[in-house]
Enzyme design. Structure first.
Site, short mmCIF file in Angstrom:
data_model
loop_
_atom_site.label_atom_id
_atom_site.label_comp_id
_atom_site.label_asym_id
_atom_site.label_seq_id
_atom_site.Cartn_x
_atom_site.Cartn_y
_atom_site.Cartn_z
N GLU A 106 -17.35 15.76 -27.01
CA GLU A 106 -17.73 14.40 -26.63
C GLU A 106 -18.02 14.35 -25.13
O GLU A 106 -17.33 14.99 -24.34
CB GLU A 106 -16.57 13.46 -26.99
CG GLU A 106 -16.91 12.00 -26.93
CD GLU A 106 -15.76 11.11 -27.40
OE1 GLU A 106 -15.24 11.32 -28.52
OE2 GLU A 106 -15.37 10.22 -26.63
N ASP A 108 -18.55 11.34 -22.34
CA ASP A 108 -18.35 9.88 -22.26
C ASP A 108 -18.66 9.22 -20.94
O ASP A 108 -18.18 9.67 -19.90
CB ASP A 108 -16.84 9.56 -22.37
CG ASP A 108 -16.30 9.74 -23.74
OD1 ASP A 108 -17.02 9.52 -24.69
OD2 ASP A 108 -15.10 10.10 -23.83
N GLU A 110 -17.63 5.42 -19.67
CA GLU A 110 -16.95 4.17 -20.05
C GLU A 110 -16.88 3.26 -18.83
O GLU A 110 -16.42 3.67 -17.77
CB GLU A 110 -15.52 4.44 -20.53
CG GLU A 110 -15.50 5.13 -21.89
CD GLU A 110 -14.08 5.29 -22.43
OE1 GLU A 110 -13.88 5.03 -23.63
OE2 GLU A 110 -13.19 5.68 -21.66
#
Ligand SMILES: *[C@@H]1O[C@H](CO)[C@@H](O)[C@H](O)[C@H]1NC(C)=O
Length: 293
Positions: A106, A108, A110
């Protein structure tokens, strides 16, 4: 004289446009529906201009999200996002790539909201083979709620680079030689979502979402993807090594990019797992390279 000036001018132009991999190939903006589908709470997504722009809505009943139709092994992916304006404390807007399996990979972005006028935090993370715990946090050098900015990921066999506009804010090098897993054989899809995370997001969960300010709205456009599209279970990409993102200039950052990354480190970094000795008495192997920056 004229031709001398012309040459100077030309080399200036080349420098300015980044002669060596400064920015990944220019993204092409397409409508939402070309590359993406909604994943849940379909009625909380609004479409504008034939889907060239969309808005995600969060209210006290639900957030919402979308994902790419395709799965990819390597490439360049970007999104123009305008974060929730005003009082966004407690909300999180995410844009990430993720594989499907249990030992998942993953990448990411955010964005943690804040009270009106207080700064957003951009948290990034990288999971490989199901292992994460690689958070980095920065403040942005602009207010991300005022305009659309571009958030993108370049992913090849050599590195994963997180860009904000054209600035590389994080690099995760392939440290296979140090025993660190690197995403290479699990296709990833792109995802984005807006949800309530007031148990941790803003000042560590101290600031709660003010539902009287709902609905919270994040706006998106761009929807560019340029990757090697494969089936969900593929183990490799047929054209591996031959695509633009595999080429020399994208295998490492150039000097100017390292300089900008150093600027981010000095001025905007709030947290880096690589320097958190309390949490990680033994630093992660990939941090040895991270520290050289
Ligand atoms: C919110 O603002 C406070 C006060 O300026 C700051 O300490 C915090 O890092 C900001 N961001 C988040 C997401 O908590």
């Amino acid at each position: 004289m004229a031709s001398f000036l012309w040459t100077v001018c030309l080399s200036f132009l080349l420098l300015a446009s980044g002669s060596r991999g400064a920015a990944p190939r220019k993204p092409i903006d397409v409508p939402f529906g070309r590359n993406y589908v909604p994943t849940w709470a379909f009625d909380h997504i609004k479409y504008f201009n034939g889907g060239s722009e969309i808005q995600l809505m969060l209210d006290k009943y639900t957030g919402t999200g979308f994902q790419s139709k395709g799965s990819y092994l390597f490439g360049h992916f970007s999104m123009h996002i305008k974060m929730v304006p005003g009082d966004s404390a407690g909300t999180v807007t995410a844009f990430y790539l993720s594989s499907q399996n249990s030992e998942h990979d993953e990448i990411d972005f955010e964005f943690l909201g804040n009270r009106t006028g207080q700064p957003y935090i951009l948290q990034t993370n990288v999971f490989t083979g199901g292992k994460g715990d690689r958070e980095q946090r920065i403040y942005l050098w602009f207010d991300p709620t005022k305009e659309f900015h571009t958030y993108s990921v370049l992913w090849n066999m050599y590195q994963i680079v997180f860009f904000v506009d054209d600035v590389p804010i994080r690099v995760f090098k392939n440290c296979k030689d140090l025993g660190v897993r690197f995403p290479f054989n699990q296709p990833m899809k792109l995802y984005s979502s807006l949800w309530n995370a007031d148990d941790w997001a803003t000042r560590g969960g101290l600031e709660k979402t003010d539902w009287s300010k709902a609905p919270f709205i994040a706006s998106y456009k761009g929807f560019h993807t340029d990757g090697c599209e494969v089936s969900v279970n593929a183990k490799f990409c047929e054209t591996q090594g031959k695509r633009w993102w595999d080429q020399k200039e994208f295998q490492d950052l150039d000097a100017a990019q390292y300089q900008r990354l150093a600027w981010i480190r000095q001025k905007y970094t709030i947290y880096n797992y690589c320097t958190d000795r309390a949490r990680f008495p033994t630093i992660a192997p990939e941090c040895k390279r991270d520290r050289d920056i």
